[in-house]
Design a protein around this motif. Structure first.
Motif, PDB file in Angstrom:
ATOM      1  N   SER A 175     -83.179 -27.011  42.339  1.00  0.00           N
ATOM      2  CA  SER A 175     -82.663 -25.890  43.129  1.00  0.00           C
ATOM      3  C   SER A 175     -81.177 -26.058  43.427  1.00  0.00           C
ATOM      4  O   SER A 175     -80.394 -25.100  43.324  1.00  0.00           O
ATOM      5  CB  SER A 175     -83.444 -25.777  44.439  1.00  0.00           C
ATOM      6  N   LEU A 176     -80.767 -27.268  43.781  1.00  0.00           N
ATOM      7  CA  LEU A 176     -79.344 -27.523  44.038  1.00  0.00           C
ATOM      8  C   LEU A 176     -78.522 -27.331  42.763  1.00  0.00           C
ATOM      9  O   LEU A 176     -77.396 -26.832  42.805  1.00  0.00           O
ATOM     10  CB  LEU A 176     -79.159 -28.938  44.586  1.00  0.00           C
ATOM     11  N   GLY A 177     -79.091 -27.716  41.617  1.00  0.00           N
ATOM     12  CA  GLY A 177     -78.406 -27.482  40.349  1.00  0.00           C
ATOM     13  C   GLY A 177     -78.234 -26.000  40.050  1.00  0.00           C
ATOM     14  O   GLY A 177     -77.200 -25.579  39.522  1.00  0.00           O
ATOM     15  N   CYS A 178     -79.239 -25.196  40.396  1.00  0.00           N
ATOM     16  CA  CYS A 178     -79.117 -23.746  40.220  1.00  0.00           C
ATOM     17  C   CYS A 178     -78.011 -23.176  41.103  1.00  0.00           C
ATOM     18  O   CYS A 178     -77.233 -22.317  40.662  1.00  0.00           O
ATOM     19  CB  CYS A 178     -80.443 -23.073  40.546  1.00  0.00           C
ATOM     20  N   PHE A 179     -77.937 -23.657  42.336  1.00  0.00           N
ATOM     21  CA  PHE A 179     -76.860 -23.204  43.223  1.00  0.00           C
ATOM     22  C   PHE A 179     -75.491 -23.566  42.648  1.00  0.00           C
ATOM     23  O   PHE A 179     -74.561 -22.746  42.665  1.00  0.00           O
ATOM     24  CB  PHE A 179     -77.014 -23.835  44.610  1.00  0.00           C
ATOM     25  N   LEU A 180     -75.360 -24.793  42.146  1.00  0.00           N
ATOM     26  CA  LEU A 180     -74.068 -25.226  41.607  1.00  0.00           C
ATOM     27  C   LEU A 180     -73.688 -24.441  40.364  1.00  0.00           C
ATOM     28  O   LEU A 180     -72.552 -23.974  40.222  1.00  0.00           O
ATOM     29  CB  LEU A 180     -74.128 -26.732  41.293  1.00  0.00           C
ATOM     30  N   SER A 181     -74.643 -24.261  39.450  1.00  0.00           N
ATOM     31  CA  SER A 181     -74.367 -23.494  38.237  1.00  0.00           C
ATOM     32  C   SER A 181     -74.044 -22.042  38.564  1.00  0.00           C
ATOM     33  O   SER A 181     -73.108 -21.453  38.005  1.00  0.00           O
ATOM     34  CB  SER A 181     -75.574 -23.567  37.303  1.00  0.00           C
ATOM     35  N   GLY A 182     -74.810 -21.438  39.474  1.00  0.00           N
ATOM     36  CA  GLY A 182     -74.542 -20.060  39.852  1.00  0.00           C
ATOM     37  C   GLY A 182     -73.193 -19.890  40.514  1.00  0.00           C
ATOM     38  O   GLY A 182     -72.495 -18.893  40.288  1.00  0.00           O
ATOM     39  N   ALA A 183     -72.787 -20.880  41.335  1.00  0.00           N
ATOM     40  CA  ALA A 183     -71.479 -20.797  41.987  1.00  0.00           C
ATOM     41  C   ALA A 183     -70.353 -20.879  40.966  1.00  0.00           C
ATOM     42  O   ALA A 183     -69.349 -20.159  41.066  1.00  0.00           O
ATOM     43  CB  ALA A 183     -71.351 -21.923  43.013  1.00  0.00           C
ATOM     44  N   LEU A 184     -70.500 -21.725  39.972  1.00  0.00           N
ATOM     45  CA  LEU A 184     -69.479 -21.828  38.920  1.00  0.00           C
ATOM     46  C   LEU A 184     -69.347 -20.521  38.156  1.00  0.00           C
ATOM     47  O   LEU A 184     -68.238 -20.066  37.862  1.00  0.00           O
ATOM     48  CB  LEU A 184     -69.823 -22.964  37.958  1.00  0.00           C
ATOM     49  N   LEU A 185     -70.484 -19.911  37.840  1.00  0.00           N
ATOM     50  CA  LEU A 185     -70.462 -18.717  37.001  1.00  0.00           C
ATOM     51  C   LEU A 185     -70.042 -17.462  37.748  1.00  0.00           C
ATOM     52  O   LEU A 185     -69.494 -16.547  37.140  1.00  0.00           O
ATOM     53  CB  LEU A 185     -71.845 -18.501  36.373  1.00  0.00           C
ATOM     54  N   THR A 186     -70.284 -17.410  39.050  1.00  0.00           N
ATOM     55  CA  THR A 186     -69.926 -16.211  39.809  1.00  0.00           C
ATOM     56  C   THR A 186     -68.527 -16.307  40.401  1.00  0.00           C
ATOM     57  O   THR A 186     -67.690 -15.430  40.180  1.00  0.00           O
ATOM     58  CB  THR A 186     -70.952 -15.974  40.927  1.00  0.00           C
ATOM     59  N   CYS A 187     -68.260 -17.365  41.128  1.00  0.00           N
ATOM     60  CA  CYS A 187     -66.964 -17.490  41.813  1.00  0.00           C
ATOM     61  C   CYS A 187     -65.828 -17.781  40.842  1.00  0.00           C
ATOM     62  O   CYS A 187     -64.778 -17.137  40.867  1.00  0.00           O
ATOM     63  CB  CYS A 187     -67.040 -18.580  42.873  1.00  0.00           C
ATOM     64  N   CYS A 188     -66.032 -18.767  39.972  1.00  0.00           N
ATOM     65  CA  CYS A 188     -64.941 -19.188  39.084  1.00  0.00           C
ATOM     66  C   CYS A 188     -64.754 -18.230  37.911  1.00  0.00           C
ATOM     67  O   CYS A 188     -63.620 -17.906  37.551  1.00  0.00           O
ATOM     68  CB  CYS A 188     -65.213 -20.605  38.573  1.00  0.00           C
ATOM     69  N   MET A 189     -65.847 -17.768  37.304  1.00  0.00           N
ATOM     70  CA  MET A 189     -65.721 -16.866  36.166  1.00  0.00           C
ATOM     71  C   MET A 189     -65.163 -15.513  36.583  1.00  0.00           C
ATOM     72  O   MET A 189     -64.579 -14.800  35.773  1.00  0.00           O
ATOM     73  CB  MET A 189     -67.086 -16.667  35.489  1.00  0.00           C
ATOM     74  N   TYR A 190     -65.311 -15.147  37.858  1.00  0.00           N
ATOM     75  CA  TYR A 190     -64.769 -13.870  38.324  1.00  0.00           C
ATOM     76  C   TYR A 190     -63.248 -13.863  38.252  1.00  0.00           C
ATOM     77  O   TYR A 190     -62.625 -12.806  38.098  1.00  0.00           O
ATOM     78  CB  TYR A 190     -65.231 -13.606  39.749  1.00  0.00           C
ATOM     79  N   LEU A 191     -62.624 -15.038  38.346  1.00  0.00           N
ATOM     80  CA  LEU A 191     -61.168 -15.111  38.273  1.00  0.00           C
ATOM     81  C   LEU A 191     -60.643 -14.683  36.905  1.00  0.00           C
ATOM     82  O   LEU A 191     -59.524 -14.205  36.790  1.00  0.00           O
ATOM     83  CB  LEU A 191     -60.700 -16.537  38.585  1.00  0.00           C
ATOM     84  N   PHE A 192     -61.460 -14.868  35.876  1.00  0.00           N
ATOM     85  CA  PHE A 192     -61.031 -14.508  34.523  1.00  0.00           C
ATOM     86  C   PHE A 192     -61.349 -13.051  34.199  1.00  0.00           C
ATOM     87  O   PHE A 192     -60.930 -12.556  33.163  1.00  0.00           O
ATOM     88  CB  PHE A 192     -61.728 -15.407  33.492  1.00  0.00           C
TER      89      PHE A 192
END
Length: 239
Positions: A175-192
């Protein structure tokens, strides 16, 4: 571009292992393990679907499945099953969407903005998957701990007392891995996303300008005789 690729691969790595951990956690048999190993000659593990007993001397394991899912079960067991299955399904679909959104996968190669949106959707799905996963695993562990503490507090000994086992830990880690992966893909990928949108808009404007210029040049160099011939042909056709 290099940073975007790096974030995609890191997110894919965490999504893959998180989905695997959640699935393994759901279908393994050690959510509860007996806490009195010094007094027992066997290790007893309880999962969400069956209970297994392993002899500590010869390693022989015997498992008994629970009754049908339509039978009456404790609320803790039923809700944990539902939440973990939901987490498995959401994380699995999130991982599949993420694979389609990777730049190295030949899916919609001429639509980088759509691929970015696919990555964002997969990130949201992974974030949502982490919620029932962490809720189910932590709630199950806390319930086991509270039950054991209440028995100890009232000096009640039933022969076997349980503590949460490695399957429950796997559920928390997934579950923590899902949170980390989702945060990378939503917050960081939104910058691009804004950068890619600006590039696509500029490319479209340039392409439109070239197309308009080519049309003007073609009309300017169009011979007048050809235009007159076309008019005569149109008159003859109407007659």
């Amino acid at each position: 571009a290099g940073m975007r690729f790096f974030l995609q691969y890191v997110g894919c790595f965490f999504a893959f292992f998180s989905t695997g951990l959640l699935i393994v956690s759901t279908w393994t048999d050690c959510w509860m393990v007996n806490a009195d190993d010094s007094l027992e000659v066997s290790t007893k593990c309880r999962g969400l679907w069956w209970e297994c007993v392993t002899n500590v001397f010869d390693g022989i394991q015997t498992c008994d499945e629970y009754d049908s899912i339509f039978a009456e079960h404790p609320v803790k067991l039923v809700l944990t099953r539902a939440m973990m299955i939901t987490a498995d399904i959401l994380s699995g679909f999130g991982f599949l969407f993420l694979v389609l959104g990777l730049d190295c996968v030949k899916f919609l190669p001429d639509e980088p903005l759509i691929k970015l949106r696919i990555c964002l959707v997969s990130g949201v799905m992974l974030l949502i998957a982490g919620l029932p996963g962490i809720t189910g695993s932590v709630w199950y562990a806390v319930d086991v701990y509270v039950e054991r503490s209440s028995l100890v507090f009232h000096n009640v000994f039933l022969g076997i007392q349980y503590k949460f086992g490695w399957s429950c830990w796997l559920g928390m880690a997934g579950s923590l891995g899902c949170f980390l992966s989702g945060a990378l893909l939503t917050c960081c990928m939104y910058l691009f996303r804004e950068t890619s949108s600006g590039r696509l808009h500029s490319a479209y404007s340039l392409r439109k300008g070239y197309s308009s210029a080519g049309t003007i040049v073609t009309n300017v160099h169009l011979p007048s005789s050809q235009t007159a011939t076309a008019k005569m042909y149109a008159v003859d056709t109407r007659v």
